[in-house]
Design a protein around this motif. Sequence first.
Motif, PDB file in Angstrom:
ATOM      1  N   ASN A 176       0.621  -1.120  -0.046  1.00 49.50           N
ATOM      2  CA  ASN A 176       0.109  -0.036   0.013  1.00 49.50           C
ATOM      3  C   ASN A 176       1.116   1.163  -0.193  1.00 49.50           C
ATOM      4  N   LEU A 177       2.045   0.612  -0.198  1.00 43.38           N
ATOM      5  CA  LEU A 177       3.202   2.937  -0.405  1.00 43.38           C
ATOM      6  C   LEU A 177       3.999   2.333  -1.781  1.00 43.38           C
ATOM      7  N   ASP A 178       3.945   3.660  -2.037  1.00 43.02           N
ATOM      8  CA  ASP A 178       4.521   3.922  -3.062  1.00 43.02           C
ATOM      9  C   ASP A 178       5.768   3.378  -2.862  1.00 43.02           C
ATOM     10  N   ALA A 179       6.868   4.075  -3.977  1.00 44.77           N
ATOM     11  CA  ALA A 179       7.887   3.106  -4.492  1.00 44.77           C
ATOM     12  C   ALA A 179       8.928   3.747  -3.101  1.00 44.77           C
ATOM     13  N   HIS A 180       8.848   4.928  -3.186  1.00 44.08           N
ATOM     14  CA  HIS A 180       9.995   5.676  -2.185  1.00 44.08           C
ATOM     15  C   HIS A 180      10.030   5.192  -0.126  1.00 44.08           C
ATOM     16  N   ALA A 181       8.525   5.608  -0.506  1.00 43.94           N
ATOM     17  CA  ALA A 181       7.825   4.418   0.925  1.00 43.94           C
ATOM     18  C   ALA A 181       8.040   3.778   0.622  1.00 43.94           C
ATOM     19  N   GLY A 182       8.118   2.450   0.142  1.00 41.63           N
ATOM     20  CA  GLY A 182       8.343   1.134   0.270  1.00 41.63           C
ATOM     21  C   GLY A 182       9.397   0.901   0.596  1.00 41.63           C
ATOM     22  N   GLU A 183      10.837   1.097  -0.776  1.00 40.71           N
ATOM     23  CA  GLU A 183      11.901   1.341  -0.165  1.00 40.71           C
ATOM     24  C   GLU A 183      12.758   1.528   1.445  1.00 40.71           C
ATOM     25  N   GLU A 184      11.830   2.188   1.770  1.00 42.05           N
ATOM     26  CA  GLU A 184      12.369   2.765   2.712  1.00 42.05           C
ATOM     27  C   GLU A 184      12.289   2.137   4.511  1.00 42.05           C
ATOM     28  N   VAL A 185      11.139   1.480   4.239  1.00 47.94           N
ATOM     29  CA  VAL A 185       9.955   0.216   4.726  1.00 47.94           C
ATOM     30  C   VAL A 185      11.298  -0.395   4.456  1.00 47.94           C
ATOM     31  N   MET A 186      11.397  -0.801   2.966  1.00 48.61           N
ATOM     32  CA  MET A 186      12.645  -2.396   3.541  1.00 48.61           C
ATOM     33  C   MET A 186      13.758  -2.477   3.857  1.00 48.61           C
ATOM     34  N   GLN A 187      14.054  -1.648   4.165  1.00 47.64           N
ATOM     35  CA  GLN A 187      15.692  -0.703   4.210  1.00 47.64           C
ATOM     36  C   GLN A 187      15.498  -0.983   6.200  1.00 47.64           C
ATOM     37  N   SER A 206       6.309  -7.255  -4.854  1.00 44.76           N
ATOM     38  CA  SER A 206       7.761  -5.955  -5.124  1.00 44.76           C
ATOM     39  C   SER A 206       9.229  -7.253  -5.395  1.00 44.76           C
ATOM     40  N   ASP A 207       9.515  -7.748  -6.531  1.00 43.99           N
ATOM     41  CA  ASP A 207      10.911  -7.555  -7.539  1.00 43.99           C
ATOM     42  C   ASP A 207      11.744  -6.869  -6.174  1.00 43.99           C
ATOM     43  N   SER A 208      11.749  -5.679  -6.491  1.00 47.35           N
ATOM     44  CA  SER A 208      12.186  -4.484  -5.226  1.00 47.35           C
ATOM     45  C   SER A 208      12.645  -4.689  -4.242  1.00 47.35           C
ATOM     46  N   ALA A 209      11.441  -5.116  -3.652  1.00 50.32           N
ATOM     47  CA  ALA A 209      11.403  -5.751  -1.715  1.00 50.32           C
ATOM     48  C   ALA A 209      11.822  -7.206  -1.938  1.00 50.32           C
ATOM     49  N   ALA A 210      12.062  -8.033  -2.796  1.00 51.87           N
ATOM     50  CA  ALA A 210      12.035  -9.453  -2.760  1.00 51.87           C
ATOM     51  C   ALA A 210      13.902  -9.625  -2.723  1.00 51.87           C
ATOM     52  N   HIS A 211      14.237  -8.210  -3.335  1.00 54.33           N
ATOM     53  CA  HIS A 211      16.092  -8.139  -3.492  1.00 54.33           C
ATOM     54  C   HIS A 211      16.338  -7.375  -1.847  1.00 54.33           C
ATOM     55  N   TYR A 212      16.003  -7.618  -1.021  1.00 60.11           N
ATOM     56  CA  TYR A 212      16.131  -7.386   0.020  1.00 60.11           C
ATOM     57  C   TYR A 212      15.985  -8.482   0.897  1.00 60.11           C
TER      58      TYR A 212
END
Length: 226
Positions: A176-187, A206-212
């Motif tokens: 439910n987050l935009d890309a920038h907020a999603g990256e911050e949350v995953m980090q 999300s491939d981006s989230a999976a990479h974490y």
Amino acid sequence: MTDSRFSAIVTLRQISKGFNDGDQYHQVLKQLNLSILPGETVALTGPSGSGKSTLLNIIGGFEQADSGELSLLGHSTQHWHDPQWSDFRRRSLGVVFQQYNLLTPLNVADNIQFPLSLLGEPWNDWCDYLVNKLGIAELKQRAVEQLSGGQQQRVAIARALAHRPALLLADEPTGNLDAHAGEEVMQLLVKLAADAGTAILMVTHSDSAAHYMTRRWHLEQGNIHE
């Protein structure tokens, strides 16, 4: 806290699960054999309807497998009933949902402290560390319905990690987050789980989230490929 005596946090042996849909039977999990070691982070990907959330629910004890054996922290859950499941969830499990699922009558601090209160424990230095790292220290007295989506998800992460569980289950935590907020949350999620010694199993599209995550399982047609 993760206990080093256990070689695996989660062990699944020959786990199968299916559903009846009218006259049709759909098998979503087929004799899965998987394990998650202390502190490991695993992304679970796959098409919609492939059974990703079902697998999370089985591990959390919210659904039962049709067959096979699930062991948690070195203990078979085969004969567990509500008291054993409740004790495991209270002490050793954290959950982060896509919809946040915060307790709206409570403010931010009370939401975060909630899992500790179930254990009879007070707010502590670890809670202070969490809210500072997540950037929500100034929001502790605010009602959760007054927060943005990104802020609510940070509160949800703090709540899930407040008791330093051995395992965190996350179901689309950035959905439910935009890309920038999603990256911050995953980090933040990965950093704080590592600090707590907590293993993560995260469902994501999300491939981006999976990479974490350090490992990736792909579930399709009942089978998982790493």
